[in-house]
Design an enzyme around this catalytic site. Structure first.
Site, PDB file in Angstrom:
ATOM      1  CG  ASP A 390      -1.952   1.121   1.145  1.00  0.00           C
ATOM      2  OD1 ASP A 390      -3.049   0.868   0.639  1.00  0.00           O
ATOM      3  OD2 ASP A 390      -1.644   2.239   1.605  1.00  0.00           O
ATOM      4  CG  ASN A 398      -5.147  11.101  -5.506  1.00  0.00           C
ATOM      5  OD1 ASN A 398      -4.516  11.175  -6.552  1.00  0.00           O
ATOM      6  ND2 ASN A 398      -5.635   9.961  -5.041  1.00  0.00           N
ATOM      7  CG  ASP A 407      -4.674   8.733 -12.462  1.00  0.00           C
ATOM      8  OD1 ASP A 407      -5.044   8.148 -11.419  1.00  0.00           O
ATOM      9  OD2 ASP A 407      -5.465   9.293 -13.247  1.00  0.00           O
ATOM     10  CD  GLU A 433      -4.690   4.013  -1.575  1.00  0.00           C
ATOM     11  OE1 GLU A 433      -4.950   4.393  -0.426  1.00  0.00           O
ATOM     12  OE2 GLU A 433      -5.500   4.106  -2.532  1.00  0.00           O
TER      13      GLU A 433
END
Length: 518
Positions: A390, A398, A407, A433
């Site tokens: 993770d 973000n 992205d 993620e």
């Protein structure tokens, strides 16, 4: 003496004509067998193209292929072809029934949403438009029905929270819908529209905006699946029509073949009878003049019979050529269609197992690979390890730099992770993620060593967003399969618990876990 020589010459000419007739007949039969083999191969390919639509249809087509491979006659082929046509019609009817059920659920859910008192005017207008569209265009493809029903049921649950749901709950809903969108497999304009909707869902939406996006999503799915349904129905219709044409042509060919065989047999008998009478005249002749007259008469009859036989064979050849050309044209066209649909199915299969952003295998591909490795472990007892990774504080990327930066981060880390482990290791994007790495034939210590190298490489990637240097780290949980009665699904949960421990105790670390039996 001269008369005897003349008779022998005529008999020699007659024998030569008979040999030519036999050779011509053999050539015609060889051509017939060659074309029949071609038709059989084409029918076999068509039957494979229909595979997987329905179990009963698969069984009928398997029998049809078996008969074709054994060169069975039409008396055996005809009932199996009739059975195949019946099953094709049954599949088409099943599609329509599933369409009707899905349409009713869609219509009921949309009507329920319309009755909610807190709907905005724009949302109510959009829902009404969807209902009108549902009444005129029925959605069909069975592959998409469970997903559509899931989305509609989700809209129903969302309806009660339109006003009171907190922002965090709305964002959770957006993530759920985003995951559902990744399961859709569309091409062309429908795929582009879904990508636009996905980008909207990555932003901040209030509940009214979210409902409007969901309505747009439903409309897009209805339109896309309608196109897919039409394409599939056209394909099934072409299969049915082609089989009907082939069966009709073969039936006609068999009937005319029987008529030809009957006439040909009669002519052969006439030829044999004429030859027998000629021989009898030669044997019993007492006067040369009488023999001459009888031989001339017999030769004339033989000549007439041979002309009839040659005319019959020429007619048969021309008819066969016309039939062959007709079937070749139809089957060549349909062979192109089969090739097109095979390519389309292969592309859809590939897309369904690949994450569109990172180009890594997705969650569905992982589940398939886990089943394979689980069976291999039961056979070989070779170690299997699994790791769940993770990205730490991914939400900050973000929020601070935008979803395009997020992205890009996922793409770079996916590429680095793939390069850092062995080629035989299976790397996939699990969702959001999170990444998962499956290590076949690998104990947990070796898996840990590879992941430490991967984590180090990721820490050293020089990410730069808006002139700001960022260092990104990952947290990892690893577990090893140790018991035959344990599943990789439970092992995944164990590794996921280890990941949770890594995040809870400071992140940027690898935590090992002992496998937990079911």
């Amino acid at each position: 003496m001269n008369q005897s020589n003349s008779t022998e010459e005529k008999l020699a000419i007659l024998e030569k004509r008979l040999n030519q007739t036999i050779q011509s007949r053999k050539q015609l039969e060889d051509e017939y067998q060659h074309d029949w083999t071609h038709f059989s191969n084409m029918l076999t390919q068509l039957s494979y193209a229909c595979g997987g639509l329905d179990q009963n249809l698969d069984n009928a087509l398997t029998k049809l292929r078996g008969l074709l491979q054994r060169n069975s006659g039409m008396e055996l082929l005809k009932p199996v072809m009739t059975e195949s046509e019946a099953h094709i019609q049954s599949v088409a009817n099943q599609v329509q029934r599933n369409l009707k059920d899905a349409h009713e659920v869609t219509f009921a859910t949309l009507n329920w949403l319309l009755k909610q008192p807190n709907l905005s005017k724009s949302a109510r207008s959009e829902l009404q438009r969807i209902i009108e569209l549902s009444q005129s265009q029925h959605v069909s493809i069975m592959h998409y029905m469970p997903l559509m029903i899931t989305l509609l049921n989700y809209c129903q649950r969302l309806g009660s929270d339109i006003v009171s749901a907190p922002e965090q709950q709305s964002q959770a809903h957006q993530k759920i819908v985003l995951k559902l969108i990744t399961q859709l497999e569309f091409n062309g304009s429908t795929e582009q529209q879904l990508n636009l909707i996905a980008r909207k869902l990555k932003g901040k939406l209030d509940n009214t905006e979210l409902l409007s996006v969901l309505v747009n999503l439903l409309e897009t799915i209805i339109h896309g699946v309608s196109l897919e349904r039409q394409s599939a129905q056209n394909f099934l219709l072409e299969i049915s029509q082609t089989l009907g044409v082939v069966q009709g042509t073969l039936n006609q060919s068999v009937n005319e073949r029987g008529h030809y065989e009957s006439e040909n047999s009669s002519l052969n008998e006439q030829l044999q009878s004429n030859v027998d009478r000629l021989n009898a005249s030669v044997q019993s002749a007492q006067h040369l003049e009488t023999l001459k007259q009888e031989v001339a008469s017999h030769l004339c009859q033989l000549n007439e019979t041979l002309k009839e036989k040659l005319a019959l064979e020429e007619h048969e050849r021309q008819h066969f050529e016309r039939t062959t050309a007709k079937l070749n044209s139809k089957l060549t066209h349909f062979e192109q269609q089969v090739h097109h649909y095979k390519q389309k199915l292969a592309e859809q299969k590939f897309k369904s197992l690949q994450d569109s952003l990172t180009k890594l295998p997705n969650r569905a591909a992982l589940e398939e690979r886990m089943r394979v490795e689980e069976q291999r472990f039961k056979r070989t007892k070779e170690p299997v390890s699994i790791a769940v990774l993770d990205i730490d504080f991914f939400k900050r990327i973000n929020d601070n730099f935008g979803h395009s930066a997020g992205d890009k981060t996922l793409q770079v880390i996916a590429s680095m992770l793939r390069k850092a482990v062995n080629e035989s290791d299976f790397v996939c994007r699990y969702g959001g993620e999170e990444f998962v790495v499956l290590f076949p034939n690998t104990p947990i210590a070796d898996a840990q060593a590879r992941l430490e190298k991967a984590c180090e490489r990721i820490r050293n990637i020089p990410f730069k967003f808006r002139s700001e240097d960022i260092r990104i780290t990952v947290s990892v949980g690893i577990a090893e399969l140790q018991q035959v009665n344990q599943s990789l699904t439970s092992l995944f949960e164990t590794a996921d618990n280890a990941l949770y421990e890594a995040k809870k105790t400071g992140r940027n670390k690898i935590v090992l876990a002992s496998a937990v039996s079911n």
